[in-house]
Write a protein that holds these residues in place. Structure first.
Motif, PDB file in Angstrom:
ATOM      1  N   ARG A 102      -7.925  -4.413  10.586  1.00 25.77           N
ATOM      2  CA  ARG A 102      -9.018  -5.123   9.906  1.00 25.77           C
ATOM      3  C   ARG A 102     -10.194  -5.385  10.845  1.00 25.77           C
ATOM      4  N   ASN A 103      -9.928  -5.405  12.136  1.00 27.64           N
ATOM      5  CA  ASN A 103     -10.994  -5.650  13.103  1.00 27.64           C
ATOM      6  C   ASN A 103     -11.508  -4.356  13.723  1.00 27.64           C
ATOM      7  N   GLY A 104     -11.352  -3.254  12.991  1.00 23.13           N
ATOM      8  CA  GLY A 104     -12.023  -2.021  13.372  1.00 23.13           C
ATOM      9  C   GLY A 104     -11.239  -1.073  14.239  1.00 23.13           C
ATOM     10  N   GLY A 105      -9.956  -1.326  14.413  1.00 30.07           N
ATOM     11  CA  GLY A 105      -9.166  -0.445  15.260  1.00 30.07           C
ATOM     12  C   GLY A 105      -8.727   0.819  14.532  1.00 30.07           C
ATOM     13  N   SER A 106      -8.380   1.830  15.311  1.00 22.84           N
ATOM     14  CA  SER A 106      -7.772   3.058  14.797  1.00 22.84           C
ATOM     15  C   SER A 106      -6.279   2.925  15.047  1.00 22.84           C
ATOM     16  N   VAL A 107      -5.528   2.486  14.024  1.00 24.27           N
ATOM     17  CA  VAL A 107      -4.180   1.955  14.228  1.00 24.27           C
ATOM     18  C   VAL A 107      -3.152   2.691  13.384  1.00 24.27           C
ATOM     19  N   VAL A 108      -2.010   2.998  14.010  1.00 28.22           N
ATOM     20  CA  VAL A 108      -0.867   3.526  13.268  1.00 28.22           C
ATOM     21  C   VAL A 108       0.353   2.672  13.595  1.00 28.22           C
ATOM     22  N   ALA A 109       1.125   2.337  12.562  1.00 26.31           N
ATOM     23  CA  ALA A 109       2.403   1.650  12.719  1.00 26.31           C
ATOM     24  C   ALA A 109       3.496   2.700  12.517  1.00 26.31           C
ATOM     25  N   TRP A 110       4.269   2.944  13.548  1.00 28.52           N
ATOM     26  CA  TRP A 110       5.241   4.042  13.581  1.00 28.52           C
ATOM     27  C   TRP A 110       6.647   3.452  13.541  1.00 28.52           C
ATOM     28  N   ASP A 111       7.400   3.836  12.517  1.00 31.87           N
ATOM     29  CA  ASP A 111       8.773   3.363  12.375  1.00 31.87           C
ATOM     30  C   ASP A 111       9.686   4.265  13.196  1.00 31.87           C
ATOM     31  N   ASN A 112       9.904   3.901  14.443  1.00 38.04           N
ATOM     32  CA  ASN A 112      10.742   4.676  15.358  1.00 38.04           C
ATOM     33  C   ASN A 112      12.189   4.221  15.203  1.00 38.04           C
ATOM     34  N   ASN A 113      12.766   4.572  14.046  1.00 40.96           N
ATOM     35  CA  ASN A 113      14.092   4.098  13.689  1.00 40.96           C
ATOM     36  C   ASN A 113      15.033   5.283  13.507  1.00 40.96           C
TER      37      ASN A 113
END
Length: 444
Positions: A223-234
């Motif tokens: 939301r604050n402008g980042g280039s973000v990925v949440a990776w489920d390393n499961n």
């Protein structure tokens, strides 16, 4: 035109308390006047109208001490409605003590003790009000002069609390300490780093709030402008895919591995990754899901974690890695090898707290690099249910001597189940996650 403060007299002593439930108390020379309004802005305007009326009756300016969620403000109000902020030259010891106890005062605003506490601030602030002091000019060597361009940055006026309300009426009051602190946390969460940064979220016990921690930190950074990925390393079906939006496909990390050569090729375009991740429409980050095939047998190897990390590093600046509970598995340990920052979430339940401690101790013993990650870790303590604020603070204090920072997140029913949407959280919860994201950013 500036308010003529020389006309102000010690009486009346006026204080105002503004509560989060749109109720308030105006106290004038010991007499309490309760107020209630549909929203906080209407409440502030009603209180201010009464204060202006008091000044008009006296035909001179009056001082008022106001307290709300953003802190304590010292104001001067004229009979014609002008308002100026005033800063005491010193804060009396008793007033400092009261300000440190603002949460307890706010919780008791209908009591005599709360009104007396704010009145104490009013009287002592008035006695410490600034006075004009004549100065003399001393000649100095021009060589001692600092650059005239080295002026402090301009601070934008307040947008929150009673100061923000007054600014919406045409004033230009400075922000409170709480608002300045929030602005600094936003600045940190908005920071763009030179190169990709990887954050590993780990606790070897299930149910320790790993997935909500990943989702909420990703939302703050996104939301604050980042280039973000949440990776489920499961190693098995992770819950990150269940708690977040699904795109118009069902691809997972295994599909990225299968298409890694094309995604890493010089001709690949930035939008190519969209065929494999699931975009979060309101929280502005992407999710790389773990394999969800119920009859699947593939186990991600350490080498495949390397491949996945090369791919997501090409397309994103910030990587948050959710993890399983097996700290001995290949993909878990390779995640640690790639991590720049460690986040250890826990609830205030005893077994989750102990598992968080064991996770940190294991990393401290694993290698010199992982020991550094453990010492620089951020621990996030999430309240399991309402009414456990004290227990959560006690839990946080246990970790403080051993890690870089600890943040407590209050209980929020919007995090219990279903999709996690940052905007659905209470303001206090969102503020806590912003504080946590800023703490993480400091370590990057």
């Amino acid at each position: 035109m500036a308010i003529e403060k020389s006309l102000i007299q010690p009486e009346p002593v006026i204080s105002a308390i503004i509560n989060g439930d749109n109720t308030g108390v105006l106290k004038i020379n010991g007499e309490e006047h309760p107020y209630e309004a549909p929203d906080v802005n209407d409440l502030r305007q009603a209180l201010m109208k009464r204060v202006i009326g008091e000044a008009a009756t006296l035909n001179r300016p009056v001082r008022v001490t106001s307290m709300d969620d953003s802190g304590v403000s010292y104001l001067v109000v004229s009979p014609t409605g002008e308002v100026e902020e005033e800063q005491p030259t010193t804060v009396p010891e008793d007033a400092s003590t009261i300000m440190e106890r603002i949460p307890s005062i706010r919780a008791a605003t209908t009591t005599v003790e709360a009104a007396k506490a704010v009145t104490t601030i009013s009287r002592e602030a008035a006695s410490a009000a600034p006075s004009a002091v004549a100065g003399t000019t001393t000649r100095r060597s021009i060589r001692e002069a600092e650059s005239f361009l080295a002026a402090p940055s301009t601070v934008e006026p307040a947008t929150q609390g009673i100061r923000g309300m007054l600014n919406s009426l045409g004033l230009s009051l400075a922000p409170s300490e709480d608002e300045l602190s929030e602005r600094e946390d936003i600045r940190l969460a908005s920071k763009h780093f030179a190169g990709t940064r990887t954050i590993a979220v780990v606790n070897q016990k299930g149910g320790s709030n790993k997935t909500p921690t990943v989702a909420d930190l990703a939302a703050v950074f996104g939301r604050n402008g980042g280039s973000v990925v949440a990776w489920d390393n499961n190693p098995t079906t992770g819950t990150l895919g269940w708690r977040t939006e699904q795109g118009d496909h069902s691809r997972s990390a295994l599909d990225v591995i299968a298409n890694a050569e094309a995604l890493l090729s010089p001709t690949a375009q930035s939008a190519d990754i969209n065929a494999f991740v699931h975009h979060q429409s309101t929280d502005k980050y992407d999710v790389l899901r773990s394999d969800s095939d119920v009859d699947g047998t593939h186990e991600v190897t350490a080498e495949e974690v390397d491949i996945l990390h090369r791919v997501v590093s090409k397309y994103y600046r910030l990587i948050l890695m959710d993890s399983g509970n097996n700290h001995r598995s290949a993909e878990w340990n390779r995640m640690i090898d790639h991590a720049d920052q460690l986040v250890v979430p826990t609830t205030n339940e005893e077994d989750r707290v102990e598992a968080a401690l064991l996770t940190l101790q294991g990393l401290d013993l694993k290698s010199e690099r992982s020991a550094g990650l453990a010492a620089n870790a951020v621990v996030v303590v999430s309240e399991r249910q309402e009414g456990e604020a004290r227990l959560s603070q006690e839990t946080a204090e246990k970790f403080r001597p051993y890690v870089r920072d600890v943040v407590v997140v209050p209980f929020d029913p919007a995090l219990k189940s279903g999709q996690i949407r940052f905007g659905a959280l209470k303001r206090s919860t969102r503020r806590a996650w912003l504080r946590a994201a800023a703490a993480v950013a400091r370590g990057l």
